[in-house]
Scaffold this active site. Structure first.
Site, PDB file in Angstrom:
ATOM      1  N   HIS A 306       0.896  -1.160   0.000  1.00  0.00           N
ATOM      2  CA  HIS A 306       0.000   0.000   0.000  1.00  0.00           C
ATOM      3  C   HIS A 306       0.932   1.207   0.000  1.00  0.00           C
ATOM      4  O   HIS A 306       1.639   1.446   0.974  1.00  0.00           O
ATOM      5  CB  HIS A 306      -0.856   0.035   1.270  1.00  0.00           C
ATOM      6  CG  HIS A 306      -1.832  -1.098   1.358  1.00  0.00           C
ATOM      7  ND1 HIS A 306      -2.935  -1.178   0.548  1.00  0.00           N
ATOM      8  CD2 HIS A 306      -1.872  -2.188   2.169  1.00  0.00           C
ATOM      9  CE1 HIS A 306      -3.622  -2.281   0.856  1.00  0.00           C
ATOM     10  NE2 HIS A 306      -2.988  -2.916   1.821  1.00  0.00           N
ATOM     11  N   GLU A 336      -1.073  -6.678  -1.879  1.00  0.00           N
ATOM     12  CA  GLU A 336      -2.188  -5.730  -1.691  1.00  0.00           C
ATOM     13  C   GLU A 336      -1.881  -4.385  -2.338  1.00  0.00           C
ATOM     14  O   GLU A 336      -2.236  -3.325  -1.804  1.00  0.00           O
ATOM     15  CB  GLU A 336      -2.461  -5.507  -0.192  1.00  0.00           C
ATOM     16  CG  GLU A 336      -2.700  -6.770   0.600  1.00  0.00           C
ATOM     17  CD  GLU A 336      -3.109  -6.515   2.052  1.00  0.00           C
ATOM     18  OE1 GLU A 336      -3.472  -5.372   2.386  1.00  0.00           O
ATOM     19  OE2 GLU A 336      -3.065  -7.470   2.844  1.00  0.00           O
TER      20      GLU A 336
HETATM   21  C1  GLA Z   1      -4.261  -4.415   5.561  1.00  0.00           C
HETATM   22  C2  GLA Z   1      -4.929  -5.777   5.558  1.00  0.00           C
HETATM   23  C3  GLA Z   1      -5.969  -5.878   4.498  1.00  0.00           C
HETATM   24  C4  GLA Z   1      -6.818  -4.651   4.402  1.00  0.00           C
HETATM   25  C5  GLA Z   1      -5.932  -3.464   4.198  1.00  0.00           C
HETATM   26  C6  GLA Z   1      -6.667  -2.175   4.022  1.00  0.00           C
HETATM   27  O1  GLA Z   1      -3.308  -4.248   4.646  1.00  0.00           O
HETATM   28  O2  GLA Z   1      -4.010  -6.813   5.376  1.00  0.00           O
HETATM   29  O3  GLA Z   1      -6.788  -6.980   4.780  1.00  0.00           O
HETATM   30  O4  GLA Z   1      -7.609  -4.509   5.535  1.00  0.00           O
HETATM   31  O5  GLA Z   1      -5.137  -3.347   5.347  1.00  0.00           O
HETATM   32  O6  GLA Z   1      -7.990  -2.267   3.841  1.00  0.00           O
END
Ligand code: GLA
Length: 418
Positions: A306, A336
């Site tokens: 992220h 992610e």
């Molecule tokens: C973290 C978790 C995910 C999600 C993200 C943001 O990275 O691993 O499951 O909740 O936050 O939504």
């Protein structure tokens, strides 16, 4: 459109979706016929087994076996997922090669986080099936959803996702078995001893992993994020719920329980902010190195990614971090990824170019690392990203825009994969 992090869109009835898309009944029939043919074609394609390495080695340590309080879950009723069209309705076909086709050439899984109700939208499902060969549940398998009461599991959302994947030949990353967030009230308020918490952890992992291993064990759920976000920014163990209840052993126990429940599944430690070289990634490295050395069944590290243009790690750092994890015998997957653009003070098209550069960099680092086996974004389209709900500001962090149209970031990663 901004959505709250965990909110469910209000109306996803077929009628509402059709009305929103302006599709009439005749057109729908044509779409369904086209979709059925496409689904038949997809199901005859080989799965990306080349991205799924061999089972993990047998453990040399003795694993303490805790009795299971809950019997293995009986198969629950799943929502049947019918074949869906793969092209957005009433749009010109995309001349780009599908991402999944290029990724397959590298043995790479490419996927997105999904909610079960989005899969009912033909436009959403069509785009997903055209471009990706894997999915992961955004929230459907977290404790508060799947285990809402001490003696009750609710597999309905997870089952919809796994059935959709199975039906369409996609792989699923199970997410997540142990995390300090999104826990149900009964746990937050629970007064249990350490031994009882260990028992609860064991029963949860055994039941959930056992459920998705399934009678056929077809490896649709090929991997699990066993432990999520246990390391602090400084590289120490994060003072989360599980550390407080069980102590540091919760990590080892979780991997052992998951391995017992599905010896074929790939088991990951997953975290955010430790993708490049910094105190956190050093802490993650130390943790997983310790696990590997003691024979704990861990197969990989998930790099969440992220990020935004200001903080994204340089490519060389990504490659170096992936390399040292590879040297431990571990896979890495980008699990992610999303790239915020709200902090850039430029025109939209410039922001999207900057964003594309970050996606290019991460995909390029992955391709340079032989053990990088997956590339997942945290959502398919900007329309449903969690970021605006989280930051309170509009954003556009994903590969497809709010209208499901490809963005420069998609072109960038296609270029790297060609
Ligand atoms: C973290 C978790 C995910 C999600 C993200 C943001 O990275 O691993 O499951 O909740 O936050 O939504």
């Amino acid at each position: 459109m901004s959505t709250d992090k965990y909110s469910r869109p209000r109306d996803h009835s077929l009628a509402a979706i059709l009305a929103a898309l302006g599709i009439d009944l005749l057109l729908l029939c044509l779409i369904l016929i086209a979709g059925i043919s496409r689904a038949i074609m997809i199901s005859s394609l080989p799965l990306t087994s080349s991205a799924t390495p061999a089972a993990i080695p047998t453990l040399t340590t003795v694993i303490k076996v805790y009795p299971t309080a809950f019997p293995p879950a009986a198969p629950t009723t799943t929502v049947p997922v019918t074949a869906l069209p793969t092209e957005p309705a009433a749009s010109t076909p995309d001349p780009r090669p599908p991402l999944r086709v290029l990724a397959d050439q590298h043995g790479l899984l490419v996927g997105v986080a999904v909610a079960p109700w989005w899969l009912e939208d033909p436009q959403y499902a069509g785009l997903l099936l055209r471009e990706f060969n894997a999915i992961t549940p955004e929230n459907a398998m977290k404790w508060d959803t799947i285990h809402p009461e001490p003696d009750r599991y609710d597999f309905s959302q997870g089952d919809t996702i796994v059935e959709f994947a199975r039906h369409n030949g996609l792989k699923v990353r199970g997410h997540t078995l142990v995390w300090g967030n999104q826990l149900p009230q009964w746990m937050l308020e629970g007064k249990y001893t350490r031994e009882q918490w260990i028992q609860i952890l064991h029963d949860h992992i055994t039941t959930v992993v056992g459920h998705y291993r399934g009678a056929n064990n077809d490896h649709t759920v090929f991997a699990w994020d066993v432990v999520n976000e246990s390391v602090s920014k400084e590289g120490a163990l994060f003072d989360n719920f599980w550390l407080q209840k069980i102590g540091p052993e919760y990590i080892t126990l979780a991997f052992q329980f998951a391995h017992e429940a599905d010896p074929d599944a790939l088991l990951f430690y997953n975290d955010n902010g430790g993708e490049g070289l910094n105190p956190k990634s050093q802490g993650i490295y130390n943790l997983v190195q310790g696990l590997v050395k003691s024979g704990v069944p861990i197969n990989g590290v998930g790099l969440q990614m992220h990020t935004d243009t200001a903080v994204a790690p340089p490519e060389a750092e990504l490659v170096a971090n992936m390399k040292r994890l590879t040297d431990l015998g571990l896979q890495v997957q980008i699990t992610e990824m999303d790239v915020r653009v709200q902090y850039i003070n430029k025109s939209l098209s410039e922001k999207l170019q900057d964003q594309a550069g970050i996606y290019r960099r991460v995909m390029s680092a992955c391709l340079q690392s032989p053990n990088c086996t997956g590339f997942f974004t945290w959502g398919l389209t900007d329309r449903f990203s969690w970021i605006p709900g989280y930051t309170g500001k509009p954003d556009a962090p994903l590969l497809f825009d709010e209208n499901y149209q490809p963005k420069p970031a998609l072109d960038a990663i296609l270029e790297v994969l060609k």
